[in-house]
Design an enzyme around this catalytic site. Structure first.
Site, PDB file in Angstrom:
ATOM      1  N   ASP A  16       0.867  -1.180   0.000  1.00  0.00           N
ATOM      2  CA  ASP A  16       0.000   0.000   0.000  1.00  0.00           C
ATOM      3  C   ASP A  16       0.903   1.230   0.000  1.00  0.00           C
ATOM      4  O   ASP A  16       2.112   1.127   0.213  1.00  0.00           O
ATOM      5  CB  ASP A  16      -0.902   0.005   1.244  1.00  0.00           C
ATOM      6  CG  ASP A  16      -1.779   1.251   1.322  1.00  0.00           C
ATOM      7  OD1 ASP A  16      -2.382   1.612   0.292  1.00  0.00           O
ATOM      8  OD2 ASP A  16      -1.844   1.884   2.387  1.00  0.00           O
ATOM      9  N   SER A  17       0.292   2.384  -0.195  1.00  0.00           N
ATOM     10  CA  SER A  17       1.061   3.624  -0.162  1.00  0.00           C
ATOM     11  C   SER A  17       1.543   3.949   1.262  1.00  0.00           C
ATOM     12  O   SER A  17       2.436   4.763   1.433  1.00  0.00           O
ATOM     13  CB  SER A  17       0.196   4.774  -0.667  1.00  0.00           C
ATOM     14  OG  SER A  17      -0.965   4.860   0.129  1.00  0.00           O
TER      15      SER A  17
ATOM     16  N   TYR B  50      -0.678   8.352  -2.553  1.00  0.00           N
ATOM     17  CA  TYR B  50      -0.680   8.078  -3.996  1.00  0.00           C
ATOM     18  C   TYR B  50      -1.884   8.755  -4.658  1.00  0.00           C
ATOM     19  O   TYR B  50      -1.845   9.088  -5.838  1.00  0.00           O
ATOM     20  CB  TYR B  50      -0.816   6.571  -4.250  1.00  0.00           C
ATOM     21  CG  TYR B  50       0.435   5.741  -4.055  1.00  0.00           C
ATOM     22  CD1 TYR B  50       1.601   6.258  -3.491  1.00  0.00           C
ATOM     23  CD2 TYR B  50       0.447   4.404  -4.446  1.00  0.00           C
ATOM     24  CE1 TYR B  50       2.727   5.472  -3.319  1.00  0.00           C
ATOM     25  CE2 TYR B  50       1.560   3.608  -4.287  1.00  0.00           C
ATOM     26  CZ  TYR B  50       2.698   4.127  -3.723  1.00  0.00           C
ATOM     27  OH  TYR B  50       3.811   3.334  -3.554  1.00  0.00           O
ATOM     28  N   GLY B  51      -2.959   8.893  -3.887  1.00  0.00           N
ATOM     29  CA  GLY B  51      -4.248   9.296  -4.453  1.00  0.00           C
ATOM     30  C   GLY B  51      -4.286  10.667  -5.094  1.00  0.00           C
ATOM     31  O   GLY B  51      -5.199  10.974  -5.855  1.00  0.00           O
TER      32      GLY B  51
ATOM     33  N   CYS C  83      -4.507  -1.351  -1.813  1.00  0.00           N
ATOM     34  CA  CYS C  83      -4.601   0.089  -2.023  1.00  0.00           C
ATOM     35  C   CYS C  83      -5.661   0.326  -3.093  1.00  0.00           C
ATOM     36  O   CYS C  83      -5.527  -0.169  -4.223  1.00  0.00           O
ATOM     37  CB  CYS C  83      -3.233   0.593  -2.492  1.00  0.00           C
ATOM     38  SG  CYS C  83      -3.217   2.330  -2.924  1.00  0.00           S
TER      39      CYS C  83
ATOM     40  N   THR D 211      -6.315   2.975  -4.654  1.00  0.00           N
ATOM     41  CA  THR D 211      -5.800   3.816  -5.733  1.00  0.00           C
ATOM     42  C   THR D 211      -5.033   2.979  -6.755  1.00  0.00           C
ATOM     43  O   THR D 211      -5.281   3.060  -7.963  1.00  0.00           O
ATOM     44  CB  THR D 211      -4.880   4.909  -5.136  1.00  0.00           C
ATOM     45  OG1 THR D 211      -5.613   5.591  -4.126  1.00  0.00           O
ATOM     46  CG2 THR D 211      -4.416   5.872  -6.185  1.00  0.00           C
TER      47      THR D 211
ATOM     48  N   GLU E 294      -3.031   8.696   8.716  1.00  0.00           N
ATOM     49  CA  GLU E 294      -1.565   8.595   8.849  1.00  0.00           C
ATOM     50  C   GLU E 294      -1.089   9.371  10.088  1.00  0.00           C
ATOM     51  O   GLU E 294      -0.055   9.070  10.657  1.00  0.00           O
ATOM     52  CB  GLU E 294      -0.869   9.136   7.586  1.00  0.00           C
ATOM     53  CG  GLU E 294      -1.146   8.329   6.325  1.00  0.00           C
ATOM     54  CD  GLU E 294      -0.248   7.093   6.157  1.00  0.00           C
ATOM     55  OE1 GLU E 294       0.897   7.117   6.595  1.00  0.00           O
ATOM     56  OE2 GLU E 294      -0.741   6.094   5.585  1.00  0.00           O
TER      57      GLU E 294
ATOM     58  N   CYS F 273     -10.981   3.139  -0.131  1.00  0.00           N
ATOM     59  CA  CYS F 273      -9.552   3.345   0.125  1.00  0.00           C
ATOM     60  C   CYS F 273      -9.264   2.540   1.390  1.00  0.00           C
ATOM     61  O   CYS F 273     -10.053   2.585   2.353  1.00  0.00           O
ATOM     62  CB  CYS F 273      -9.289   4.830   0.341  1.00  0.00           C
ATOM     63  SG  CYS F 273      -7.681   5.192   1.087  1.00  0.00           S
ATOM     64  N   THR F 274      -8.156   1.805   1.386  1.00  0.00           N
ATOM     65  CA  THR F 274      -7.906   0.879   2.499  1.00  0.00           C
ATOM     66  C   THR F 274      -7.563   1.603   3.805  1.00  0.00           C
ATOM     67  O   THR F 274      -7.527   0.983   4.862  1.00  0.00           O
ATOM     68  CB  THR F 274      -6.801  -0.121   2.136  1.00  0.00           C
ATOM     69  OG1 THR F 274      -5.662   0.610   1.661  1.00  0.00           O
ATOM     70  CG2 THR F 274      -7.284  -1.078   1.072  1.00  0.00           C
ATOM     71  N   HIS F 275      -7.330   2.904   3.740  1.00  0.00           N
ATOM     72  CA  HIS F 275      -7.158   3.671   4.981  1.00  0.00           C
ATOM     73  C   HIS F 275      -8.501   3.861   5.708  1.00  0.00           C
ATOM     74  O   HIS F 275      -8.541   4.061   6.910  1.00  0.00           O
ATOM     75  CB  HIS F 275      -6.599   5.069   4.695  1.00  0.00           C
ATOM     76  CG  HIS F 275      -5.115   5.129   4.461  1.00  0.00           C
ATOM     77  ND1 HIS F 275      -4.514   4.592   3.348  1.00  0.00           N
ATOM     78  CD2 HIS F 275      -4.116   5.679   5.204  1.00  0.00           C
ATOM     79  CE1 HIS F 275      -3.211   4.826   3.409  1.00  0.00           C
ATOM     80  NE2 HIS F 275      -2.942   5.484   4.520  1.00  0.00           N
TER      81      HIS F 275
END
Ligand code: DGL
Length: 273
Positions: free
Chosen positions: A11-12, A43-44, A74, A76, A152, A186-188
């Site tokens: 992932d990013s 990345y998005g 991810c 994105t 993050e 989005c995996t976040h």
């Protein structure tokens, strides 16, 4: 037959850990190698060419670790760079199609919200997959670019006024539409699920791509006799492109398990061109 090689996941940044959490639950005996591109997140907001280049480097790094398959954890990368990944020498799993299929099955009023990064929303990939199953579906997409920095930064509590107000503001069109199902594209975003739930209401289905993707991986490995046959709990090793310290702290919270210092290493991802 069994395959003891690890599953490669990237992932990013930290978001892919929400997929790892599901993988560890559904495939507890598998070893996992994770790469989080913490030095280049997000990345998005990047261009398509940059996302494709970064994804290819991430995949090359994982291949250098002799993984048996790769998951782009991810939204994105899954939306923008999946086609390129078809050339990889190992099976590739993305997170968009599985989430879209699940949402199409869950919705009763055929109104589906898609939350994602700007690049994911612009790609229209979720809508494309949903329409294959439910051509008449109404899809309300929202690019939520502030969500990744919040996560993050470790800001995700539903009691945090900044988090709540940000979620409310981005989700206005989804709420106005009356969608009964919302894809966390989005995996976040599963990290923000309590805050999102409190804004959309308890009756709305939230789709976490990590669950359906992990189930698809399980199906593939078992049908092809490629499951790891070890009896003990699988090992997880983490690699990041920025300093390991801050990653370890927030990652332990996201995963719900302490990550040993020795399990996180920094790599220079530009070497994997
Ligand atoms: N977890 C990534 C995704 O699913 C985060 C996006 C980003 O880096 O902007 O899209």
């Amino acid at each position: 037959m069994a395959d003891k090689r690890a599953i490669g996941v990237f992932d990013s940044g930290l978001g892919g850990l929400t997929v790892i959490k599901e993988l560890r639950r559904i495939l507890p005996n598998e070893d996992i190698i994770y790469f989080g591109d913490t030095g280049r997140v997000p990345y998005g907001t990047k261009s398509r060419d940059t996302i494709i280049k970064y994804a290819s480097q991430d995949e090359k790094f994982l291949l250098s670790k002799n993984v048996k398959l790769i998951i782009a954890a991810c939204g994105t990368v899954s939306s923008v760079a999946s086609q390129e990944a078809e050339k990889l020498p190992v099976p590739f799993f993305e997170v968009v199609s599985h989430a879209a299929n699940e949402a199409a099955k869950l919705t009763l009023n055929k109104k589906i919200g898609v939350l994602g990064t700007n690049a994911t929303v612009k790609s229209g990939k979720h809508a494309e997959f949903i329409k294959k199953i439910l051509p008449e579906a109404e899809i309300i997409s929202c690019g939520c670019s502030m969500f990744v920095p919040l996560v993050e930064e470790g800001w995700h509590s539903a009691d945090d006024i900044v988090v709540l107000e940000t979620v409310k503001r981005y989700l206005k069109p989804v709420i106005a539409s009356g969608a009964d199902t919302v894809i966390l594209g989005c995996t976040h975003y599963p990290v923000l699920k309590d805050a999102i739930k409190s804004v959309v209401g308890a009756g709305v289905n939230l789709v976490n791509a990590g669950t359906s993707t992990s189930e698809a991986v399980y199906k593939y490995l078992s049908e092809n006799s490629l499951l790891n046959d070890k009896k003990s709990k699988g090992d997880a090793q983490f690699f990041v492109s920025d300093k390991p310290d801050s990653f370890r702290k927030i990652a332990s919270i996201l995963l719900g398990e302490e990550i040993d210092e020795k399990k996180v290493e920094q790599v220079d991802i530009s070497n994997y061109d």
